[in-house]
Design a protein around this motif. Sequence first.
Motif, PDB file in Angstrom:
ATOM      1  N   LEU A 116       0.788  -1.227   0.000  1.00 27.87           N
ATOM      2  CA  LEU A 116       0.000   0.000   0.000  1.00 27.87           C
ATOM      3  C   LEU A 116       0.827   1.287   0.000  1.00 27.87           C
ATOM      4  O   LEU A 116       0.271   2.356   0.189  1.00 27.87           O
ATOM      5  CB  LEU A 116      -0.933   0.015   1.215  1.00 27.87           C
ATOM      6  CG  LEU A 116      -1.991  -1.075   1.238  1.00 27.87           C
ATOM      7  CD1 LEU A 116      -2.767  -1.030   2.538  1.00 27.87           C
ATOM      8  CD2 LEU A 116      -2.930  -0.933   0.069  1.00 27.87           C
ATOM      9  N   CYS A 117       2.120   1.178  -0.174  1.00 25.61           N
ATOM     10  CA  CYS A 117       2.905   2.417  -0.102  1.00 25.61           C
ATOM     11  C   CYS A 117       3.081   3.032  -1.490  1.00 25.61           C
ATOM     12  O   CYS A 117       2.953   2.379  -2.523  1.00 25.61           O
ATOM     13  CB  CYS A 117       4.244   2.181   0.570  1.00 25.61           C
ATOM     14  SG  CYS A 117       5.336   1.107  -0.343  1.00 25.61           S
ATOM     15  N   ARG A 118       3.378   4.289  -1.493  1.00 23.30           N
ATOM     16  CA  ARG A 118       3.497   5.057  -2.730  1.00 23.30           C
ATOM     17  C   ARG A 118       4.623   4.528  -3.624  1.00 23.30           C
ATOM     18  O   ARG A 118       4.546   4.629  -4.842  1.00 23.30           O
ATOM     19  CB  ARG A 118       3.712   6.531  -2.372  1.00 23.30           C
ATOM     20  CG  ARG A 118       3.534   7.468  -3.528  1.00 23.30           C
ATOM     21  CD  ARG A 118       3.453   8.914  -3.040  1.00 23.30           C
ATOM     22  NE  ARG A 118       3.338   9.808  -4.162  1.00 23.30           N
ATOM     23  CZ  ARG A 118       2.191  10.142  -4.733  1.00 23.30           C
ATOM     24  NH1 ARG A 118       1.059   9.664  -4.261  1.00 23.30           N
ATOM     25  NH2 ARG A 118       2.172  10.961  -5.772  1.00 23.30           N
ATOM     26  N   GLN A 119       5.665   3.960  -3.039  1.00 29.61           N
ATOM     27  CA  GLN A 119       6.777   3.428  -3.826  1.00 29.61           C
ATOM     28  C   GLN A 119       6.314   2.341  -4.790  1.00 29.61           C
ATOM     29  O   GLN A 119       6.886   2.176  -5.863  1.00 29.61           O
ATOM     30  CB  GLN A 119       7.871   2.852  -2.909  1.00 29.61           C
ATOM     31  CG  GLN A 119       8.641   3.897  -2.161  1.00 29.61           C
ATOM     32  CD  GLN A 119       8.035   4.230  -0.818  1.00 29.61           C
ATOM     33  OE1 GLN A 119       6.833   4.161  -0.622  1.00 29.61           O
ATOM     34  NE2 GLN A 119       8.876   4.627   0.130  1.00 29.61           N
ATOM     35  N   ASN A 120       5.285   1.583  -4.422  1.00 29.39           N
ATOM     36  CA  ASN A 120       4.783   0.521  -5.287  1.00 29.39           C
ATOM     37  C   ASN A 120       3.928   1.056  -6.434  1.00 29.39           C
ATOM     38  O   ASN A 120       3.860   0.450  -7.493  1.00 29.39           O
ATOM     39  CB  ASN A 120       3.965  -0.490  -4.482  1.00 29.39           C
ATOM     40  CG  ASN A 120       4.846  -1.339  -3.596  1.00 29.39           C
ATOM     41  OD1 ASN A 120       5.968  -1.664  -3.947  1.00 29.39           O
ATOM     42  ND2 ASN A 120       4.348  -1.688  -2.431  1.00 29.39           N
ATOM     43  N   ASP A 137      14.896   2.477  -2.834  1.00 31.54           N
ATOM     44  CA  ASP A 137      13.671   2.488  -2.035  1.00 31.54           C
ATOM     45  C   ASP A 137      12.596   1.619  -2.678  1.00 31.54           C
ATOM     46  O   ASP A 137      11.855   0.918  -1.995  1.00 31.54           O
ATOM     47  CB  ASP A 137      13.136   3.913  -1.878  1.00 31.54           C
ATOM     48  CG  ASP A 137      14.006   4.765  -0.974  1.00 31.54           C
ATOM     49  OD1 ASP A 137      14.894   4.205  -0.311  1.00 31.54           O
ATOM     50  OD2 ASP A 137      13.785   5.984  -0.942  1.00 31.54           O
ATOM     51  N   VAL A 138      12.510   1.680  -3.992  1.00 30.04           N
ATOM     52  CA  VAL A 138      11.520   0.867  -4.712  1.00 30.04           C
ATOM     53  C   VAL A 138      11.833  -0.615  -4.533  1.00 30.04           C
ATOM     54  O   VAL A 138      10.934  -1.421  -4.283  1.00 30.04           O
ATOM     55  CB  VAL A 138      11.477   1.250  -6.204  1.00 30.04           C
ATOM     56  CG1 VAL A 138      10.544   0.328  -6.972  1.00 30.04           C
ATOM     57  CG2 VAL A 138      11.057   2.706  -6.370  1.00 30.04           C
ATOM     58  N   ALA A 139      13.105  -0.974  -4.614  1.00 25.51           N
ATOM     59  CA  ALA A 139      13.486  -2.377  -4.422  1.00 25.51           C
ATOM     60  C   ALA A 139      13.134  -2.852  -3.017  1.00 25.51           C
ATOM     61  O   ALA A 139      12.624  -3.961  -2.835  1.00 25.51           O
ATOM     62  CB  ALA A 139      14.985  -2.558  -4.674  1.00 25.51           C
ATOM     63  N   TYR A 140      13.375  -2.015  -2.021  1.00 23.20           N
ATOM     64  CA  TYR A 140      13.024  -2.387  -0.654  1.00 23.20           C
ATOM     65  C   TYR A 140      11.510  -2.561  -0.519  1.00 23.20           C
ATOM     66  O   TYR A 140      11.037  -3.518   0.067  1.00 23.20           O
ATOM     67  CB  TYR A 140      13.512  -1.323   0.341  1.00 23.20           C
ATOM     68  CG  TYR A 140      13.092  -1.634   1.756  1.00 23.20           C
ATOM     69  CD1 TYR A 140      13.879  -2.451   2.541  1.00 23.20           C
ATOM     70  CD2 TYR A 140      11.906  -1.153   2.283  1.00 23.20           C
ATOM     71  CE1 TYR A 140      13.496  -2.777   3.842  1.00 23.20           C
ATOM     72  CE2 TYR A 140      11.509  -1.463   3.562  1.00 23.20           C
ATOM     73  CZ  TYR A 140      12.311  -2.273   4.341  1.00 23.20           C
ATOM     74  OH  TYR A 140      11.918  -2.593   5.608  1.00 23.20           O
ATOM     75  N   ALA A 141      10.765  -1.616  -1.067  1.00 22.86           N
ATOM     76  CA  ALA A 141       9.303  -1.656  -0.946  1.00 22.86           C
ATOM     77  C   ALA A 141       8.728  -2.898  -1.613  1.00 22.86           C
ATOM     78  O   ALA A 141       7.772  -3.488  -1.122  1.00 22.86           O
ATOM     79  CB  ALA A 141       8.693  -0.398  -1.555  1.00 22.86           C
ATOM     80  N   GLN A 142       9.309  -3.324  -2.719  1.00 22.79           N
ATOM     81  CA  GLN A 142       8.752  -4.454  -3.456  1.00 22.79           C
ATOM     82  C   GLN A 142       9.241  -5.807  -2.947  1.00 22.79           C
ATOM     83  O   GLN A 142       8.561  -6.811  -3.112  1.00 22.79           O
ATOM     84  CB  GLN A 142       9.069  -4.300  -4.942  1.00 22.79           C
ATOM     85  CG  GLN A 142       8.335  -3.117  -5.537  1.00 22.79           C
ATOM     86  CD  GLN A 142       8.686  -2.871  -6.986  1.00 22.79           C
ATOM     87  OE1 GLN A 142       9.587  -3.480  -7.542  1.00 22.79           O
ATOM     88  NE2 GLN A 142       7.966  -1.949  -7.598  1.00 22.79           N
ATOM     89  N   ARG A 143      10.414  -5.833  -2.317  1.00 18.96           N
ATOM     90  CA  ARG A 143      10.967  -7.115  -1.888  1.00 18.96           C
ATOM     91  C   ARG A 143      11.158  -7.242  -0.381  1.00 18.96           C
ATOM     92  O   ARG A 143      11.372  -8.322   0.121  1.00 18.96           O
ATOM     93  CB  ARG A 143      12.294  -7.356  -2.596  1.00 18.96           C
ATOM     94  CG  ARG A 143      12.106  -7.556  -4.080  1.00 18.96           C
ATOM     95  CD  ARG A 143      13.407  -7.949  -4.740  1.00 18.96           C
ATOM     96  NE  ARG A 143      13.209  -8.198  -6.152  1.00 18.96           N
ATOM     97  CZ  ARG A 143      13.075  -7.264  -7.074  1.00 18.96           C
ATOM     98  NH1 ARG A 143      13.100  -5.995  -6.732  1.00 18.96           N
ATOM     99  NH2 ARG A 143      12.909  -7.569  -8.341  1.00 18.96           N
TER     100      ARG A 143
END
Length: 124
Positions: free
Chosen positions: A10-14, A24-30
């Motif tokens: 549910l975060c904006r990065q996704n 940050d995107v990699a952390y949010a997705q994995r």
Amino acid sequence: LWARCTVFRLCRQNYYPQEFDPRDVAYAQRGSALVLTSGFINDASFAKLREVSVSYDLPDALARQVRASRASLLLAGRNLITWTRWSGLDPETEQPGGFGELTASEQANLPLPRQMRFSLNLTF
């Protein structure tokens, strides 16, 4: 942040990955061990308008109609405005904790509520 991004997605990065650092995107997705570069270091300086009040003395003739010698109205507000670049809820609600207070969490903290008060004061 981990639960919001990785577990619930549910975060904006996704949803808007182009707005963020690729790490940050990699952390949010994995949910990997990568450290978010933008989520934990914030400018915590702030200024607040804590309290403002205005009082008005009503005419004595009006006070006498209710058998009072004086009457006044008061309007007051608390926690009205916060000027900050802090990305969380409120820079004052951040509570240190963890390993030697090197980490902090804002998860279950709420900022002070904005309050408005109106009162009529009568002197008998």
